[in-house]
Design an enzyme around this catalytic site. Structure first.
Site, PDB file in Angstrom:
ATOM      1  N   THR A 102       0.855  -1.188   0.000  1.00 62.43           N
ATOM      2  CA  THR A 102       0.000   0.000   0.000  1.00 62.43           C
ATOM      3  C   THR A 102       0.885   1.230   0.000  1.00 62.43           C
ATOM      4  OG1 THR A 102      -1.738  -1.153   1.230  1.00 62.43           O
ATOM      5  CG2 THR A 102      -1.808   1.252   1.225  1.00 62.43           C
ATOM      6  N   LYS A 178      -7.055   0.933  -3.642  1.00 63.09           N
ATOM      7  CA  LYS A 178      -6.619   0.341  -2.374  1.00 63.09           C
ATOM      8  C   LYS A 178      -6.686   1.367  -1.248  1.00 63.09           C
ATOM      9  CE  LYS A 178      -5.032  -2.536   0.637  1.00 63.09           C
ATOM     10  NZ  LYS A 178      -3.688  -3.104   0.667  1.00 63.09           N
ATOM     11  N   LYS A 246       0.464   3.915   9.241  1.00 63.99           N
ATOM     12  CA  LYS A 246       1.030   4.185   7.913  1.00 63.99           C
ATOM     13  C   LYS A 246      -0.053   4.452   6.877  1.00 63.99           C
ATOM     14  CE  LYS A 246       2.135   0.639   5.318  1.00 63.99           C
ATOM     15  NZ  LYS A 246       1.420   0.720   4.009  1.00 63.99           N
TER      16      LYS A 246
END
Length: 312
Positions: A102, A178, A246
């Site tokens: 990602t 995503k 994150k």
């Protein structure tokens, strides 16, 4: 200087929970797979599954024309591709990098352009489904890239995924979708933790609460999947708190790039950041509930009250 490949094996860089599952699912359908990880224990585990392993990315170049990156973040992508013992400069022209971490969509676009300039293909291919579906080859892949990239990666995709979404003809679209998924996943986990904290603070039995909500309109996939970790007091990191620190930071960064305010995502990010700051960053992301527990007077289920194994 780029070398001519001497084989058509598939390299998998990153043999953590997801990468190990992907690599072993490929082995089981008969694909030649070479795993790569800095951890000797991870490499040995893959060898025990019947695979081969190497310690550094550049060692894959002589035998692989498809390499799947299952690392944590953009910094690790940079390291394995362009750092010391990096892979990108050693691959034969026309080889494929399937990038599954990602990352920010803007980074995925830039990476695709850099690899294209090196005569390499890139498939922007973030994954979803967790370690269990990685192991059974049933991931969802949110992907974008050229027809040539898809053709090159078809065997790997068939082995690792139940569904491959083709979202565009160049890198960036896969990472964009995503990011939407990670926005929702992070918010849903934080909301599930807050809702369970509310119920327990009101004195409701947590097992009863879970039973009711999973059969009611307030249920979500994340509530149903993560709350059992709380009920079993098992915070073994199937997906760690720091992953959502994150990922929600990337959501926040992308929102700033687009001048789009996202206060709900920002609130969830603050809860995960607080959990990480409290020392729970390497625990399962369900440990975000411990932030609520520390701020109020309620008891979480204790490990010695629990039977059974952690939910996958």
């Amino acid at each position: 200087m780029q070398q001519q490949a001497r084989g058509n094996a598939i390299g998998v860089i990153g043999l953590g929970a997801m990468g190990m599952g992907i690599a072993t699912s490929m082995l089981e359908v008969g694909l030649p797979v070479i795993g790569c990880d800095v951890s000797e224990r991870a490499r040995e585990a893959f060898v025990a599954h019947g695979g081969r392993s190497v310690a550094t990315p550049d060692e894959l170049a002589a035998e692989c024309d498809v390499v799947v990156l299952v690392v944590i973040n953009a910094e690790q992508v940079e390291m394995v591709l362009f750092g010391e013992r990096g892979l990108a400069g050693e691959l034969a022209p026309g080889s494929l990098i399937m990038q599954c971490a990602t990352v920010a969509p803007s980074y995925a676009v830039a990476l695709g352009e850099r690899l294209n300039a090196m005569n390499l293909e890139m498939l922007d291919a973030p994954i979803s489904g967790g370690a269990t579906k990685a192991r059974t080859g049933e991931l969802s892949v949110m992907s974008s890239g050229s027809d040539a990239a898809y053709a090159k990666g078809q065997a790997a995709l068939d082995a690792m995924a139940a569904k491959v979404y083709r979202l565009g003809d160049s890198p960036g679209a896969g990472s964009s979708v995503k990011l939407v998924n990670q926005h929702l996943a992070g918010v849903h986990i934080a909301a599930a933790a807050e809702a369970m904290a509310l119920g327990m603070r009101m004195g409701i039995d947590p097992d009863t609460l879970y039973e009711v909500i999973t059969h009611s309109a307030g249920n979500s996939w994340m509530f149903e999947n993560r709350v059992p970790h709380i009920l079993k007091a098992d915070y073994t990191p199937l997906s760690a708190v720091d992953i959502f620190v994150k990922d929600l930071n990337i959501v926040h960064q992308t929102g700033r790039e687009l001048s789009l305010a996202m206060p709900v995502a920002a609130s969830a990010l603050q809860q995960f950041t607080a959990a990480s700051g409290a020392g729970f960053g390497r625990e399962d992301d369900a440990a975000v509930i411990k932030v609520y527990q520390r701020l109020s007077a309620f008891e979480l289920p204790a490990a010695n009250d629990i039977q059974g194994e952690s939910s996958q």
